[in-house]
Design a protein around this motif. Structure first.
Motif, PDB file in Angstrom:
ATOM      1  N   ARG A  25     -37.240  -1.056  14.086  1.00 16.84           N
ATOM      2  CA  ARG A  25     -38.441  -1.580  14.550  1.00 16.84           C
ATOM      3  C   ARG A  25     -39.408  -2.407  13.676  1.00 16.84           C
ATOM      4  NH1 ARG A  25     -43.201   0.084  13.006  1.00 16.84           N
ATOM      5  NH2 ARG A  25     -42.763   2.193  13.174  1.00 16.84           N
ATOM      6  N   VAL A  26     -39.485  -1.913  12.203  1.00 14.19           N
ATOM      7  CA  VAL A  26     -40.195  -2.604  11.392  1.00 14.19           C
ATOM      8  C   VAL A  26     -39.728  -3.872  11.144  1.00 14.19           C
ATOM      9  CG1 VAL A  26     -41.259  -2.319   9.185  1.00 14.19           C
ATOM     10  CG2 VAL A  26     -41.047  -0.412  10.597  1.00 14.19           C
ATOM     11  N   GLN A  30     -41.609  -7.401  11.851  1.00 12.53           N
ATOM     12  CA  GLN A  30     -41.929  -8.138  10.849  1.00 12.53           C
ATOM     13  C   GLN A  30     -41.405  -9.624  11.006  1.00 12.53           C
ATOM     14  OE1 GLN A  30     -41.609  -6.014   7.141  1.00 12.53           O
ATOM     15  NE2 GLN A  30     -43.399  -4.612   7.548  1.00 12.53           N
ATOM     16  N   MET A  32     -40.553 -10.838  13.642  1.00 13.04           N
ATOM     17  CA  MET A  32     -41.362 -11.470  14.770  1.00 13.04           C
ATOM     18  C   MET A  32     -42.554 -12.287  14.400  1.00 13.04           C
ATOM     19  SD  MET A  32     -40.515  -9.965  18.497  1.00 13.04           S
ATOM     20  CE  MET A  32     -41.525  -8.510  18.235  1.00 13.04           C
ATOM     21  N   GLU A  33     -43.120 -11.571  13.494  1.00 10.73           N
ATOM     22  CA  GLU A  33     -44.328 -12.166  12.887  1.00 10.73           C
ATOM     23  C   GLU A  33     -44.205 -13.190  12.172  1.00 10.73           C
ATOM     24  OE1 GLU A  33     -47.179 -12.879   9.813  1.00 10.73           O
ATOM     25  OE2 GLU A  33     -45.630 -11.261   9.287  1.00 10.73           O
ATOM     26  N   ILE A  65     -36.433  -5.960  20.263  1.00 13.11           N
ATOM     27  CA  ILE A  65     -37.711  -5.506  20.339  1.00 13.11           C
ATOM     28  C   ILE A  65     -37.729  -4.080  20.950  1.00 13.11           C
ATOM     29  CG2 ILE A  65     -38.145  -6.404  22.981  1.00 13.11           C
ATOM     30  CD1 ILE A  65     -40.446  -7.807  21.931  1.00 13.11           C
ATOM     31  N   PHE A  68     -37.679   0.880  19.272  1.00 14.86           N
ATOM     32  CA  PHE A  68     -38.859   1.869  19.130  1.00 14.86           C
ATOM     33  C   PHE A  68     -39.027   2.994  20.255  1.00 14.86           C
ATOM     34  CE2 PHE A  68     -40.884  -1.215  21.679  1.00 14.86           C
ATOM     35  CZ  PHE A  68     -41.793  -0.377  22.305  1.00 14.86           C
ATOM     36  N   ALA A  84     -40.229  -3.049  27.285  1.00 14.53           N
ATOM     37  CA  ALA A  84     -40.215  -3.833  26.013  1.00 14.53           C
ATOM     38  C   ALA A  84     -39.227  -4.914  26.447  1.00 14.53           C
ATOM     39  CB  ALA A  84     -39.384  -3.065  24.960  1.00 14.53           C
ATOM     40  N   CYS A 124     -48.571  -5.230  24.137  1.00 13.38           N
ATOM     41  CA  CYS A 124     -47.780  -3.979  23.891  1.00 13.38           C
ATOM     42  C   CYS A 124     -48.311  -3.187  22.588  1.00 13.38           C
ATOM     43  CB  CYS A 124     -46.290  -4.382  23.494  1.00 13.38           C
ATOM     44  SG  CYS A 124     -45.184  -3.012  23.388  1.00 13.38           S
ATOM     45  N   HIS A 125     -48.900  -3.865  21.740  1.00 11.91           N
ATOM     46  CA  HIS A 125     -49.688  -3.123  20.642  1.00 11.91           C
ATOM     47  C   HIS A 125     -50.805  -2.290  21.338  1.00 11.91           C
ATOM     48  CE1 HIS A 125     -47.833  -6.148  17.517  1.00 11.91           C
ATOM     49  NE2 HIS A 125     -46.910  -5.255  18.058  1.00 11.91           N
ATOM     50  N   VAL A 128     -49.304   0.769  22.622  1.00 15.28           N
ATOM     51  CA  VAL A 128     -48.636   1.658  21.677  1.00 15.28           C
ATOM     52  C   VAL A 128     -49.869   2.486  20.626  1.00 15.28           C
ATOM     53  CG1 VAL A 128     -47.120   1.730  19.633  1.00 15.28           C
ATOM     54  CG2 VAL A 128     -46.523   0.556  21.604  1.00 15.28           C
TER      55      VAL A 128
HETATM   56  C1  HEC Z   1     -42.887  -3.896  23.822  1.00 17.12           C
HETATM   57  C2  HEC Z   1     -43.747  -3.429  22.774  1.00 17.12           C
HETATM   58  C3  HEC Z   1     -44.030  -4.446  21.680  1.00 17.12           C
HETATM   59  C4  HEC Z   1     -44.025  -5.911  21.656  1.00 17.12           C
HETATM   60  C5  HEC Z   1     -43.907  -6.689  22.931  1.00 17.12           C
HETATM   61  C6  HEC Z   1     -44.441  -6.205  20.561  1.00 17.12           C
HETATM   62  N1  HEC Z   1     -44.370  -5.183  19.594  1.00 17.12           N
HETATM   63 FE1  HEC Z   1     -45.101  -5.233  17.578  1.00 17.12          FE
HETATM   64  N2  HEC Z   1     -44.891  -3.409  17.523  1.00 17.12           N
HETATM   65  C7  HEC Z   1     -44.413  -2.507  18.587  1.00 17.12           C
HETATM   66  C8  HEC Z   1     -44.325  -1.020  18.072  1.00 17.12           C
HETATM   67  C9  HEC Z   1     -44.089   0.072  18.915  1.00 17.12           C
HETATM   68  C10 HEC Z   1     -45.075  -1.095  16.609  1.00 17.12           C
HETATM   69  C11 HEC Z   1     -45.060  -0.027  15.652  1.00 17.12           C
HETATM   70  C12 HEC Z   1     -46.497   0.757  15.946  1.00 17.12           C
HETATM   71  C13 HEC Z   1     -47.635   0.173  15.403  1.00 17.12           C
HETATM   72  O1  HEC Z   1     -47.641  -0.642  14.344  1.00 17.12           O
HETATM   73  O2  HEC Z   1     -48.792   0.390  15.559  1.00 17.12           O
HETATM   74  C14 HEC Z   1     -45.163  -2.357  16.423  1.00 17.12           C
HETATM   75  C15 HEC Z   1     -45.645  -3.045  15.029  1.00 17.12           C
HETATM   76  C16 HEC Z   1     -45.735  -4.183  14.670  1.00 17.12           C
HETATM   77  C17 HEC Z   1     -46.051  -4.788  13.607  1.00 17.12           C
HETATM   78  C18 HEC Z   1     -46.472  -4.074  12.148  1.00 17.12           C
HETATM   79  C19 HEC Z   1     -45.006  -3.735  11.627  1.00 17.12           C
HETATM   80  C20 HEC Z   1     -44.990  -2.729  10.488  1.00 17.12           C
HETATM   81  O3  HEC Z   1     -44.822  -3.208   9.353  1.00 17.12           O
HETATM   82  O4  HEC Z   1     -45.277  -1.691  10.637  1.00 17.12           O
HETATM   83  C21 HEC Z   1     -45.969  -6.290  13.437  1.00 17.12           C
HETATM   84  C22 HEC Z   1     -46.008  -7.223  12.344  1.00 17.12           C
HETATM   85  C23 HEC Z   1     -45.784  -6.644  14.987  1.00 17.12           C
HETATM   86  N3  HEC Z   1     -45.509  -5.399  15.614  1.00 17.12           N
HETATM   87  C24 HEC Z   1     -45.359  -8.149  15.347  1.00 17.12           C
HETATM   88  C25 HEC Z   1     -45.270  -8.248  16.793  1.00 17.12           C
HETATM   89  C26 HEC Z   1     -45.073  -9.683  16.998  1.00 17.12           C
HETATM   90  C27 HEC Z   1     -45.330 -10.934  16.256  1.00 17.12           C
HETATM   91  C28 HEC Z   1     -44.956  -9.342  18.343  1.00 17.12           C
HETATM   92  C29 HEC Z   1     -44.819 -10.561  19.434  1.00 17.12           C
HETATM   93  C30 HEC Z   1     -44.007 -11.736  18.997  1.00 17.12           C
HETATM   94  C31 HEC Z   1     -44.968  -8.123  18.662  1.00 17.12           C
HETATM   95  N4  HEC Z   1     -45.094  -7.525  17.713  1.00 17.12           N
HETATM   96  C32 HEC Z   1     -44.546  -7.599  20.064  1.00 17.12           C
HETATM   97  C33 HEC Z   1     -44.196  -2.676  19.897  1.00 17.12           C
HETATM   98  C34 HEC Z   1     -44.131  -3.961  20.265  1.00 17.12           C
END
Ligand code: HEC
Length: 131
Positions: A25-26, A30, A32-33, A65, A68, A84, A124-125, A128
């Motif tokens: 997941r991480v 990252q 995606m970011e 995606i 997690f 997801a 989603c965040h 979560v």
């Molecule tokens: C279906 C759910 C979901 C979607 C959609 C989602 N995320 Fe996440 N994301 C999570 C989860 C679960 C975590 C871990 C929990 C937390 O960090 O609070 C997370 C954590 C992150 C983190 C922190 C990572 C770390 O190093 O801990 C980043 C950066 C991130 N997401 C970027 C994105 C981006 C950019 C998108 C859209 C393109 C996205 N996420 C879409 C569920 C999702």
């Protein structure tokens, strides 16, 4: 120094491509970011290749995606894996739209779609992180 960082990023990209199924997941998040930042960079440089690169990277990573679990979820009805999957599809579609709109010169819509994509991430965040 920049070269070293770039090589590390590129190398991790290669490693990821190999072990796609085990991407956690991480790493997925990252990536995606980074992909989102790349797309934005493409807007700023007005460079289609950069945008296309970010779009491709984003779409690739949405495949993982759902890598997690949500521990201690308050509402039992929430199916994180299903959610997801839906989100991944929506993000992929929006990413394609961005490129199409850029190609047809619809710059305002491009930014609008970008914001929608960010909303998909945040939605989603919020669940979560229980904001
Ligand atoms: C279906 C759910 C979901 C979607 C959609 C989602 N995320 Fe996440 N994301 C999570 C989860 C679960 C975590 C871990 C929990 C937390 O960090 O609070 C997370 C954590 C992150 C983190 C922190 C990572 C770390 O190093 O801990 C980043 C950066 C991130 N997401 C970027 C994105 C981006 C950019 C998108 C859209 C393109 C996205 N996420 C879409 C569920 C999702």
């Amino acid at each position: 120094m920049k070269r070293v960082i770039l090589s590390a990023v590129l190398l991790s990209g290669v490693l990821l491509a190999d072990g796609a199924k085990n991407v956690d997941r991480v790493q997925t998040m990252q990536n995606m970011e980074t992909a989102m930042a790349t797309i934005q960079k493409g807007f700023l440089y007005n460079n289609r290749n950069i945008i296309a690169n970010g779009v491709q990277k984003l779409k690739y990573n949405t495949k993982n995606i759902n890598s997690f679990k949500i521990a201690d979820i308050r509402h039992d009805q929430f199916k994180e894996k299903d959610f997801a999957k839906t989100e991944a599809k929506a993000i992929s579609t929006l990413a394609d739209t961005i490129l199409d709109d850029f190609d047809s010169g619809n710059k305002e819509k491009v930014l609008d779609t970008y914001r929608k994509m960010q909303n998909q991430c945040i939605t989603c965040h919020r669940i979560v992180r229980k904001w």
